[in-house]
Design an enzyme around this catalytic site. Sequence first.
Site, PDB file in Angstrom:
ATOM      1  N   CYS A   1      23.726   6.520 -19.364  1.00  0.00           N
ATOM      2  CA  CYS A   1      24.579   5.418 -18.927  1.00  0.00           C
ATOM      3  C   CYS A   1      26.039   5.821 -19.090  1.00  0.00           C
ATOM      4  O   CYS A   1      26.391   6.564 -20.010  1.00  0.00           O
ATOM      5  CB  CYS A   1      24.266   4.185 -19.775  1.00  0.00           C
ATOM      6  SG  CYS A   1      25.289   2.744 -19.388  1.00  0.00           S
ATOM      7  N   GLY A   2      26.890   5.314 -18.239  1.00  0.00           N
ATOM      8  CA  GLY A   2      28.323   5.561 -18.355  1.00  0.00           C
ATOM      9  C   GLY A   2      28.925   5.012 -19.638  1.00  0.00           C
ATOM     10  O   GLY A   2      30.022   5.414 -20.039  1.00  0.00           O
TER      11      GLY A   2
END
Length: 183
Positions: free
Chosen positions: A61-62
């Site tokens: 995930c960012g």
Amino acid sequence: MPMRWLAVPALLLLVAVPALGAECPALLSGSLPKLHAKESIELCQRYAGKPLVVVNTASFCGFAPQFKGLEALYQRYKDQGLEVLGVPSNDFKQESGDGAETAKVCYVNYGVTFTMTEPQKVRGASATHLFKVLAEQSSSPKWNFYKYVVDRQGNVIANFSSLTKPESPEFIAAVEQALASKP
């Protein structure tokens, strides 16, 4: 020794066991498998009476750089009793299916020392019990790195979106409120 004298300690034991179970908040019922380990985390035994941050994570995930902020938070407050529990999940399609790879991201890439579980479901009917109760007390995670602050009685006192960084003043204030809560 007469049999009736043996019955008294057995009866006391039967009365005491349910009382011990009553001390554990519903949020902490059950256990979860520890990430890349053969052991399980008995939630009540480990976290009852302690302030707790629970966060659903995802390796790809960012928001994964928040692992660093969560680790810094844990290091800052662990001597005051704070616990952090990371729960990887692929509910948003950003977690590895391989526990070893998830462990590498957490432990090697980000230096996480707080407790992490094996990947779990965190939303909907198939969510693990912990996240069902978190959702009942506040809301289901909207995305990865959704953070819950839980007081010493097992109640969610605040929840934060992925956009809220672990070092944000609002998040820190909620953690300090949980630390100040009475067992």
